[in-house]
Every structure is written in C-alpha cells, then in structure tokens.
Design an enzyme around this catalytic site. Structure first.
Site, PDB file in Angstrom:
ATOM      1  N   TYR A 108      63.697  81.995  39.948  1.00 42.58           N
ATOM      2  CA  TYR A 108      62.954  81.454  41.082  1.00 42.58           C
ATOM      3  C   TYR A 108      62.955  82.458  42.238  1.00 42.58           C
ATOM      4  O   TYR A 108      63.363  83.602  42.080  1.00 42.58           O
ATOM      5  CB  TYR A 108      63.511  80.081  41.446  1.00 42.58           C
ATOM      6  CG  TYR A 108      63.349  79.108  40.306  1.00 42.58           C
ATOM      7  CD1 TYR A 108      62.078  78.733  39.865  1.00 42.58           C
ATOM      8  CD2 TYR A 108      64.447  78.604  39.617  1.00 42.58           C
ATOM      9  CE1 TYR A 108      61.915  77.871  38.790  1.00 42.58           C
ATOM     10  CE2 TYR A 108      64.292  77.744  38.533  1.00 42.58           C
ATOM     11  CZ  TYR A 108      63.024  77.381  38.123  1.00 42.58           C
ATOM     12  OH  TYR A 108      62.847  76.548  37.043  1.00 42.58           O
ATOM     13  N   PRO A 160      72.776  70.781  39.086  1.00 41.73           N
ATOM     14  CA  PRO A 160      71.446  70.324  39.507  1.00 41.73           C
ATOM     15  C   PRO A 160      70.505  70.228  38.314  1.00 41.73           C
ATOM     16  O   PRO A 160      70.475  71.117  37.460  1.00 41.73           O
ATOM     17  CB  PRO A 160      70.995  71.420  40.486  1.00 41.73           C
ATOM     18  CG  PRO A 160      71.802  72.619  40.113  1.00 41.73           C
ATOM     19  CD  PRO A 160      73.108  72.117  39.614  1.00 41.73           C
ATOM     20  N   THR A 199      66.399  68.920  37.425  1.00 45.43           N
ATOM     21  CA  THR A 199      65.112  68.399  37.866  1.00 45.43           C
ATOM     22  C   THR A 199      64.804  67.107  37.120  1.00 45.43           C
ATOM     23  O   THR A 199      64.845  67.070  35.897  1.00 45.43           O
ATOM     24  CB  THR A 199      64.002  69.429  37.597  1.00 45.43           C
ATOM     25  OG1 THR A 199      64.362  70.647  38.243  1.00 45.43           O
ATOM     26  CG2 THR A 199      62.665  68.947  38.119  1.00 45.43           C
ATOM     27  N   ALA A 207      68.950  81.415  41.180  1.00 38.32           N
ATOM     28  CA  ALA A 207      69.064  81.661  39.747  1.00 38.32           C
ATOM     29  C   ALA A 207      67.758  81.365  39.024  1.00 38.32           C
ATOM     30  O   ALA A 207      66.748  80.973  39.615  1.00 38.32           O
ATOM     31  CB  ALA A 207      70.190  80.784  39.172  1.00 38.32           C
TER      32      ALA A 207
END
Length: 368
Positions: A182, A24, A26, A179
């Site tokens: 957050y 993933p 951003t 992780a």
C-alpha cells in the site's frame, strides 16, 4: 506449562492481558456512502476483546486512501461517532484497541473513489497482473496519478488529522499500515517509487514519506500511541524491493529512538525480517507470518519463546474464533472460517460465530 502467548505483557507503553494480538482484517461492512462503521462492528470487536491487543481493520485517513467498497474512514464527525461506539464496547469488555490507518495508494479504482478520481501513488506505475474489487465486480487496475510534492505533504497532514480523530473516537492508539504494497510501502520500494523530488531517488528519499508520516502522527497524539506495520521483501501487490535488508534496517534505526508504541512486522519472503530487525528495535515488537494458510498457535509460540517477538498477531483464526485466547488456553478445537463470508456484509460470518462454550459451530460456517 503455560503457553508464552498467554502470559501477560508489560512493555514501555502497553500493558496487556496476554501476548495475542488480533491482526487487522478488512471486513467491508461500513456504509459505502458515508464510511461510517456498521452498527454490528461494535459487537464484532467486543466479542474478540480477550485478545491482548486488537488492531482494527484498515481505515482510510483521506478520501483518496479508500481501496474497496465498504471500507470505513476516520475523517468526519459521523465516522468518529461510529468508531466511538466500537471503542466503548471493547473497553467495556476489558480490551485494548488501536486503529489501523490505511492509505492504499495505487490499490484503488475510480469506481471506488469520490468523483471517479484516479488513484494516486508515488509514481505512475500500474499493477499489471491482478484485478481489483469494485462495486461493478473485479476490474483491471488503472495507471495511478503521480502525487505532486504538495499532495504528498497534504497526505502526511491527512494521516495526522485521522490520528487525532482516532483519539477522539476513543482508540488507545493508531497503527500506520506500511505493509502489503500500500501507499507507504509504495514509497519505500524501488519499483513503485521513481520520483526525482525529495520523496524519491536515494534510499533517504524513499524513506522520507514514511518518516514524515510517523513523526507527524507522533507529534499529533504522542509517540507512545503510534505504531507502524511493515512487511519487508513482501511481493504482494507487485512490490519489488531490491535491498529490503538495507531499507528496513535504515528505517528501524531511525524510528527506534522515537519511543513508539510498537513495531508490527509481517515476515513474508526470503528476508528473515524478525531475526534481523529484532536486535535493532528496543521497544515492543509484534510478529506475524502472512502465508497462504492461517498461522498456527505453535508458530506464534515459537516466535515469542525465541524472543523474535514480544506479541504475535493472528488474523484469520480470529474471524471464526472470537474467543481465540480461551481456545489456546484449553486446547479446544478451532472453527474454520468460511472465506466466502469475509466481505459479504451483515451478521453472517461476522458476529454469529459462537464461542466454544456455546456449542457447535453454525452449519452456515462449514467450509466448502
């Protein structure tokens, strides 16, 4: 000899064409007012569908979970429709895609949140040494508002509802972001969780939010569609875990019997999490090394060959190399990405990186 990353994977709940996952990342391309994915997002992920597994960019499961401008959500019908276009494009290209559900907790700012709300967190512990990106540029963090017990429970419900929306949108499953400092890790870490209710205090209390979220989401969409990403002993975003080995052994031991889709471990810090936790996890395990430089193909191959991971995830390499598995297979050169374009918006640095077979890299992508 075939690279272990290029071998098919057959696990308890996943059948993948190779052992390369797209991590993933951003990209800040969503409509900031609505949280709907950008129209180009379907093309972006479809270009990378030769990965064995794609994990989407982080998606907020509730309005207070949004950390930056341009981050998408999964709470409205319009957002579901936007993501459905993405999953349909990935599936048409033969890919598999999980949605990463990402609540940032204290890693937000009133300039980002609706009604200029104060970010929420397990406890009122402010990030002191860093700034955060907002529509007005980088600004200092604010002290978060400690969540009431009822607000914690409502956030668990938000995760379950967002998971249901992910399935409605056509995702093959969800990965819960536990992780990188957050919200979920903020509950796990001693320095950010100073609560005295049942979500804090003892190790069992600090684990409770994570376990409640996982079990609620699993009850909503089935454990075989649920994964968790963790980064033990990761100091990112001012996280300090006093006993990461004890915390994460207890977490993994509790989660393993649930039969989840996979566990995604970022190894960063002194604790060798992959070697320590692999024997305790009977299901699919995805490995990742999140260092200052992009992880090399060799590092991923060594982790899979040694049995530390079944699959290995790559992030930054996928930005500029949409056909990364083919480049690994042929030994083709890897195109470096331009970091200044990661979060700019539009096609540049997003969907205009060509595959190797298309010829030269666009000159705008040369790094400074």
């Amino acid at each position: 000899m075939t690279s272990p990353l290029l071998l098919p994977y057959e696990g308890p709940h996943l059948t993948l064409r190779n052992r390369i996952a797209m991590a993933p990342m951003t990209r800040n391309r969503a409509d900031d007012a609505t949280g709907v994915p950008h129209p180009l997002t379907a093309e972006y992920y479809a270009q990378r569908a030769t990965a064995g597994l794609i994990v989407s960019e982080g998606i907020w499961p509730g309005a207070l979970g949004k950390g930056e401008p341009g981050v998408p959500g999964l709470t409205t019908d319009a957002q579901v429709a936007g993501w459905r276009a993405v999953t349909e494009a990935v599936h048409a290209a033969g890919g598999t895609i999980f949605a990463q559900l990402w609540h940032v907790g204290r890693m937000s700012h009133p300039l980002t949140l609706p009604g200029r709300a104060t970010p929420v967190a397990p406890s009122a512990v402010r990030i002191e040494s860093e700034t955060i990106h907002t529509v007005e540029g980088r600004v200092p963090h604010v002290t978060p508002c400690p969540m009431t017990t009822a607000e914690v429970e409502a956030t668990v419900t938000d995760f379950a509802a967002a998971a249901r929306n992910a399935v409605r949108a056509g995702f093959d499953g969800v990965e819960l972001h536990g992780a990188n400092g957050y919200l979920i890790q903020q509950f796990l870490a001693e320095n950010t969780n100073r609560r005295t209710d049942r979500y804090g205090g003892s190790r069992a209390g600090r684990l409770r939010f994570t376990l409640d979220v996982v079990t609620a989401v699993a009850a909503e969409i089935g454990p075989e569609r649920v994964a968790l990403r963790i980064s033990p002993d990761n100091p990112e975003n001012e996280i300090a875990e006093q006993d990461p080995k004890g915390t994460y052994r207890a977490l993994v031991d509790t989660l393993d019997p649930l039969g989840l889709a996979y566990l995604h471990i970022i190894e960063r810090g002194a604790y060798e999490a992959l070697a320590d936790l692999r024997p305790r996890w009977s299901g699919t395990l995805i490995g990742n090394y999140n260092g200052p430089e992009p992880t090399s193909r060799q590092a991923g191959e060594e982790a899979v060959a040694a049995g530390l991971a079944d699959i290995f995830s790559f992030g930054r390499l996928f930005v500029a190399n949409p056909d990364l598995p083919a480049r690994f297979a042929t030994g083709a050169d890897l195109t470096p990405h331009n970091p200044s374009l990661l979060h700019k918006g539009g096609a540049k640095g997003y969907t205009d990186y060509p595959p190797h077979q298309s010829g030269r890299t666009h000159p705008s992508h040369a790094t400074a």
